[in-house]
Write an enzyme that holds these catalytic residues in place. Structure first.
Site, PDB file in Angstrom:
ATOM      1  N   GLU A  67     -39.136 -32.803  11.933  1.00 11.39           N
ATOM      2  CA  GLU A  67     -40.160 -31.906  11.404  1.00 11.39           C
ATOM      3  C   GLU A  67     -39.638 -31.321  10.096  1.00 11.39           C
ATOM      4  O   GLU A  67     -38.574 -30.695  10.087  1.00 11.39           O
ATOM      5  CB  GLU A  67     -40.475 -30.794  12.404  1.00 11.39           C
ATOM      6  CG  GLU A  67     -41.186 -31.293  13.650  1.00 11.39           C
ATOM      7  CD  GLU A  67     -41.442 -30.198  14.681  1.00 11.39           C
ATOM      8  OE1 GLU A  67     -42.530 -30.181  15.273  1.00 11.39           O
ATOM      9  OE2 GLU A  67     -40.541 -29.359  14.916  1.00 11.39           O
ATOM     10  N   ASN A 124     -42.340 -28.035  19.641  1.00  7.06           N
ATOM     11  CA  ASN A 124     -42.008 -27.003  20.627  1.00  7.06           C
ATOM     12  C   ASN A 124     -43.214 -26.142  20.996  1.00  7.06           C
ATOM     13  O   ASN A 124     -43.330 -25.688  22.132  1.00  7.06           O
ATOM     14  CB  ASN A 124     -40.869 -26.112  20.116  1.00  7.06           C
ATOM     15  CG  ASN A 124     -39.516 -26.802  20.234  1.00  7.06           C
ATOM     16  OD1 ASN A 124     -39.367 -27.742  21.012  1.00  7.06           O
ATOM     17  ND2 ASN A 124     -38.542 -26.352  19.480  1.00  7.06           N
ATOM     18  N   HIS A 167     -36.002 -30.223  11.127  1.00  9.32           N
ATOM     19  CA  HIS A 167     -35.807 -29.984  12.554  1.00  9.32           C
ATOM     20  C   HIS A 167     -35.702 -31.300  13.311  1.00  9.32           C
ATOM     21  O   HIS A 167     -36.671 -32.050  13.411  1.00  9.32           O
ATOM     22  CB  HIS A 167     -36.976 -29.143  13.085  1.00  9.32           C
ATOM     23  CG  HIS A 167     -36.801 -28.672  14.484  1.00  9.32           C
ATOM     24  ND1 HIS A 167     -37.809 -28.668  15.410  1.00  9.32           N
ATOM     25  CD2 HIS A 167     -35.709 -28.192  15.124  1.00  9.32           C
ATOM     26  CE1 HIS A 167     -37.356 -28.205  16.559  1.00  9.32           C
ATOM     27  NE2 HIS A 167     -36.079 -27.909  16.414  1.00  9.32           N
ATOM     28  N   SER A 172     -34.648 -24.000  15.327  1.00  8.71           N
ATOM     29  CA  SER A 172     -35.800 -24.308  16.176  1.00  8.71           C
ATOM     30  C   SER A 172     -36.765 -23.142  16.210  1.00  8.71           C
ATOM     31  O   SER A 172     -37.957 -23.330  16.422  1.00  8.71           O
ATOM     32  CB  SER A 172     -35.354 -24.542  17.617  1.00  8.71           C
ATOM     33  OG  SER A 172     -34.490 -25.621  17.705  1.00  8.71           O
TER      34      SER A 172
HETATM   35  N1  LIG Z   1     -29.680 -28.092  21.136  1.00  7.54           N
HETATM   36  C1  LIG Z   1     -30.892 -28.533  20.849  1.00  7.54           C
HETATM   37  O1  LIG Z   1     -31.539 -29.209  21.653  1.00  7.54           O
HETATM   38  C2  LIG Z   1     -31.500 -28.226  19.508  1.00  7.54           C
HETATM   39  C3  LIG Z   1     -32.585 -29.007  19.071  1.00  7.54           C
HETATM   40  C4  LIG Z   1     -33.115 -28.776  17.801  1.00  7.54           C
HETATM   41  C5  LIG Z   1     -32.577 -27.777  17.009  1.00  7.54           C
HETATM   42  N2  LIG Z   1     -31.527 -27.018  17.460  1.00  7.54           N
HETATM   43  C6  LIG Z   1     -30.980 -26.005  16.544  1.00  7.54           C
HETATM   44  O2  LIG Z   1     -29.800 -26.517  15.977  1.00  7.54           O
HETATM   45  C7  LIG Z   1     -28.897 -25.451  15.684  1.00  7.54           C
HETATM   46  C8  LIG Z   1     -27.563 -25.743  16.355  1.00  7.54           C
HETATM   47  O3  LIG Z   1     -27.777 -25.848  17.755  1.00  7.54           O
HETATM   48  P1  LIG Z   1     -26.759 -26.621  18.713  1.00  7.54           P
HETATM   49  O4  LIG Z   1     -27.463 -26.767  20.009  1.00  7.54           O
HETATM   50  O5  LIG Z   1     -26.209 -27.805  18.035  1.00  7.54           O
HETATM   51  O6  LIG Z   1     -25.620 -25.497  18.853  1.00  7.54           O
HETATM   52  P2  LIG Z   1     -24.086 -25.702  19.257  1.00  7.54           P
HETATM   53  O7  LIG Z   1     -23.634 -24.398  19.741  1.00  7.54           O
HETATM   54  O8  LIG Z   1     -23.926 -26.902  20.112  1.00  7.54           O
HETATM   55  O9  LIG Z   1     -23.372 -26.019  17.863  1.00  7.54           O
HETATM   56  C9  LIG Z   1     -23.208 -25.082  16.849  1.00  7.54           C
HETATM   57  C10 LIG Z   1     -21.905 -25.398  16.117  1.00  7.54           C
HETATM   58  O10 LIG Z   1     -21.791 -24.551  14.984  1.00  7.54           O
HETATM   59  C11 LIG Z   1     -20.443 -24.164  14.867  1.00  7.54           C
HETATM   60  N3  LIG Z   1     -20.381 -22.933  14.083  1.00  7.54           N
HETATM   61  C12 LIG Z   1     -20.561 -21.664  14.504  1.00  7.54           C
HETATM   62  N4  LIG Z   1     -20.472 -20.815  13.462  1.00  7.54           N
HETATM   63  C13 LIG Z   1     -20.243 -21.574  12.373  1.00  7.54           C
HETATM   64  C14 LIG Z   1     -20.064 -21.279  11.000  1.00  7.54           C
HETATM   65  N5  LIG Z   1     -20.126 -20.024  10.573  1.00  7.54           N
HETATM   66  N6  LIG Z   1     -19.837 -22.309  10.146  1.00  7.54           N
HETATM   67  C15 LIG Z   1     -19.792 -23.576  10.588  1.00  7.54           C
HETATM   68  N7  LIG Z   1     -19.966 -23.909  11.881  1.00  7.54           N
HETATM   69  C16 LIG Z   1     -20.194 -22.923  12.754  1.00  7.54           C
HETATM   70  C17 LIG Z   1     -19.961 -24.022  16.283  1.00  7.54           C
HETATM   71  O11 LIG Z   1     -18.538 -24.140  16.336  1.00  7.54           O
HETATM   72  C18 LIG Z   1     -20.665 -25.175  16.978  1.00  7.54           C
HETATM   73  O12 LIG Z   1     -19.906 -26.350  16.981  1.00  7.54           O
HETATM   74  C19 LIG Z   1     -29.571 -24.181  16.134  1.00  7.54           C
HETATM   75  O13 LIG Z   1     -30.227 -23.597  15.039  1.00  7.54           O
HETATM   76  C20 LIG Z   1     -30.569 -24.692  17.153  1.00  7.54           C
HETATM   77  O14 LIG Z   1     -31.693 -23.840  17.270  1.00  7.54           O
HETATM   78  C21 LIG Z   1     -30.980 -27.235  18.680  1.00  7.54           C
END
Ligand SMILES: NC(=O)c1ccc[n+]([C@@H]2O[C@H](COP(=O)([O-])OP(=O)(O)OC[C@H]3O[C@@H](n4cnc5c(N)ncnc54)[C@H](O)[C@@H]3O)[C@@H](O)[C@H]2O)c1
Length: 408
Positions: free
Chosen positions: A157, A195, A145, A124
Site C-alpha cells: 500500500e 487492515n 505498507h 500500519s
Molecule cells: N508485524 C507485522 O505484521 C507488520 C505488518 C505491516 C507493518 N508493520 C509495521 O512495521 C513496523 C515494524 O514492525 P515489526 O513487526 O517488524 O516490529 P519488530 O519489533 O519485529 O522490529 C522492529 C525492529 O526495529 C528495531 N529498532 C528499534 N528501535 C530502532 C531504532 N531507533 N533504529 C533502528 N532500529 C530500531 C528493533 O531492534 C527491531 O529489530 C511497525 O511500524 C509495524 O506497525 C508490521
C-alpha cells in the site's frame, strides 16, 4: 527534481525485525544494494540472522540457487549507525510502532539523507501525515505498507498525504513494482485499505464468539467454506497477534467513532491477559493438541441457527462487503483497489466486489438485514452503493433496457 527510479541503486532499511528483514530481502533480491540499520550490534546480529534464515530456506526449497544467494548476500551492508544512510537513494523505515521512536528516526533520516531522498514508513496504524510533518521534506515522505511475511505477500500500500507530490508517488509506485509487488495508492486514513477491511471482520468473528453464537471451530470453518479463505477469523487473529488487531480497531475507532469499529470486549480482555495468539502460545486456540470446543447452546445461538437467512460465514463476509462498498462509495479506494488489497495482502481467493458479484446484492442485503434483526451487527442500513446494486423493479419488468439484465 529527485532521482528517477532507474537511477536507484542503494536502499536503506531501518529496523530489521519481523518486517524490516523481509523488506530488505525483497529489495536485495530485486537487485538493490541494501544498507540495513539496527539500534545496536546485538539487534543487528538478530536482523542479519532473520535475513540469513529466510534466504537459506529459499535455497532449500529450490527457489534460489546458491549462486543467486551469494549475489544477494553481497548486496547487504549491515550497520548499527544511521550515519551510514548518507548515500542511500531511498529509505524504508520499519522500527517499532511508536511515535517517539518514529520521531527519533525520521529526525535523523532528514538530517543524514540527501534532500532528494524519499523516506517511506512501513507503519500500519500511525498517521503518515504526522510522520511526514516531523521532517523538512514532507513532500518526499510516504507510507509503503508491506504485509507479513514481506517476501511472500504481494501487496504494497502506497500511502500519500496532503503534502506528498505526484512525482514522489510515481517514483514509489514504480519502486514497488520493481521489487515485484502489486501496489495500490491511497490517502492517509486509519487502517488504509487492507487492515480497515480485514480487522473489523476479525473483530466481528470475535464478537460472534464472545456472544456464544458458535464455537471458534464453527466460525472459522464457516468462513473458509463461504469465501474459500485459507483460514477463519479466529485463527487469523491468533496469527496476526491480538494486540495488533486491537491496536487497529482502536485506530479506526479514534478516526471514525463509528460503533462498527468498537473493539470486542473479549479482544481487549485477552490482550490485557497477555493472550496475544501464536507469539505467546495462546490466543483463541492453544496449539495443535487443543481439543475442539463443544457446541454453544445459548438461546440466541439457537435462534440464529434456526434462521434460514443466517449463515455464520455469510454474515462475516456480508459485513466485510458492506465495509468495502462504503470505502468505494467514499472515493477512498476503487473496486480494483479493495479486491487487490484482500487478494494480495490477505490471501483471499476473491476480493469483496468479486464475492459480491457471486452472491448478488440482494442476498448480501438480506443477510445484513437479518443480522440487524438479531442485533448481530451495528450496520443499521446497508451501504448506499450496495443498495444501488439491487436490480430495480423497472429493469426486472423489462422496461429498463439495461443490457446487464438481458438474456432470457
Ligand atoms: N508485524 C507485522 O505484521 C507488520 C505488518 C505491516 C507493518 N508493520 C509495521 O512495521 C513496523 C515494524 O514492525 P515489526 O513487526 O517488524 O516490529 P519488530 O519489533 O519485529 O522490529 C522492529 C525492529 O526495529 C528495531 N529498532 C528499534 N528501535 C530502532 C531504532 N531507533 N533504529 C533502528 N532500529 C530500531 C528493533 O531492534 C527491531 O529489530 C511497525 O511500524 C509495524 O506497525 C508490521
Amino acid at each position: 527534481m529527485g532521482l528517477m527510479v532507474q537511477e536507484f541503486k542503494k536502499v536503506g532499511v531501518v529496523g530489521l525485525g519481523t518486517m524490516g528483514a523481509g523488506i530488505a530481502e525483497v529489495f536485495a533480491r530485486a537487485g538493490f544494494d541494501i544498507v540495513g540499520v539496527e539500534i545496536d550490534q546485538a539487534a543487528l546480529d538478530r536482523g542479519r540472522g532473520h535475513v540469513d534464515k529466510s534466504l537459506s530456506r529459499a535455497v532449500e526449497k529450490g527457489k534460489l540457487t546458491e549462486e543467486e544467494r551469494s549475489e544477494i548476500d553481497a548486496r547487504f551492508t549491515f550497520s548499527a549507525s544511521r550515519e551510514d544512510l548518507a548515500d542511500v537513494d531511498f529509505v524504508v523505515e520499519a522500527v517499532p510502532e511508536r511515535m517517539d521512536i518514529k520521531r527519533d528516526v525520521f529526525g535523523d533520516l532528514d538530517r543524514i539523507c540527501a534532500p532528494g531522498t524519499i523516506l517511506a514508513t512501513n507503519t500500519s496504524s500511525l498517521s503518515v501525515t504526522e510522520i511526514a510533518a516531523l521532517t523538512d521534506r514532507p513532500e518526499k515522505v510516504v507510507g509503503l505498507h508491506f504485509f507479513n511475511p514481506a517476501p511472500v505477500m504481494k501487496l504494497a500500500e502506497v500511502i500519500t498525504t496532503v503534502s506528498t507530490t505526484d512525482e514522489t508517488v510515481d517514483v514509489v509506485t514504480e519502486v514497488a513494482k520493481r521489487i515485484g509487488k502489486t501496489p495500490i495508492t491511497v490517502g492517509d486514513r486509519g487502517g488504509f485499505v487492507a487492515n480497515a477491511l480485514l480487522v473489523p471482520y476479525i473483530n466481528d468473528g470475535i464478537r460472534l464468539y464472545e456472544r456464544q453464537i458458535a464455537t471458534r471451530e464453527e466460525i472459522d470453518e464457516s468462513v473458509k467454506k463461504a469465501a474459500g479463505l485459507p483460514m477463519g477469523p479466529l485463527t487469523l487473529a491468533d496469527l496476526v497477534g491480538l494486540d495488533v488487531c486491537l491496536a487497529v480497531m482502536d485506530v479506526l475507532w479514534e478516526e471514525f467513532h463509528d460503533p462498527r469499529y468498537s473493539a470486542s470486549p473479549l479482544l481487549r480482555r485477552m490482550v490485557a491477559a497477555g493472550r496475544l495468539g501464536r507469539k505467546t502460545g495462546q490466543g483463541f486456540y492453544k496449539g495443535k493438541d487443543d481439543a475442539p470446543e463443544s457446541r454453544r447452546t445459548g438461546r440466541l445461538a439457537q435462534m440464529v441457527r434456526e434462521e434460514e437467512t443466517l449463515d455464520i460465514g455469510e454474515m462475516l463476509i456480508a459485513a466485510q462487503i458492506d465495509d468495502a462498498m462504503r470505502m468505494i462509495g467514499d472515493g477512498y479506494a476503487s473496486a480494483k483497489d479493495v479486491d487487490t488489497a484482500l487478494r494480495f495482502g490477505c490471501g483471499y481467493p476473491k476480493g469483496p466486489t468479486e464475492l459480491l458479484e457471486d452472491r448478488g446484492a440482494e442476498s448480501v442485503i438480506t443477510t445484513l438485514v437479518s443480522m440487524g434483526e438479531y442485533s448481530l451487527t451495528t450496520i443499521a442500513v446497508p451501504a448506499p452503493l450496495l443498495m444501488d446494486r439491487l436490480p430495480d423493479v423497472e429493469d426486472s419488468e423489462g422496461h429498463g433496457g439495461c443490457a446487464c439484465h438481458g438474456g432470457a
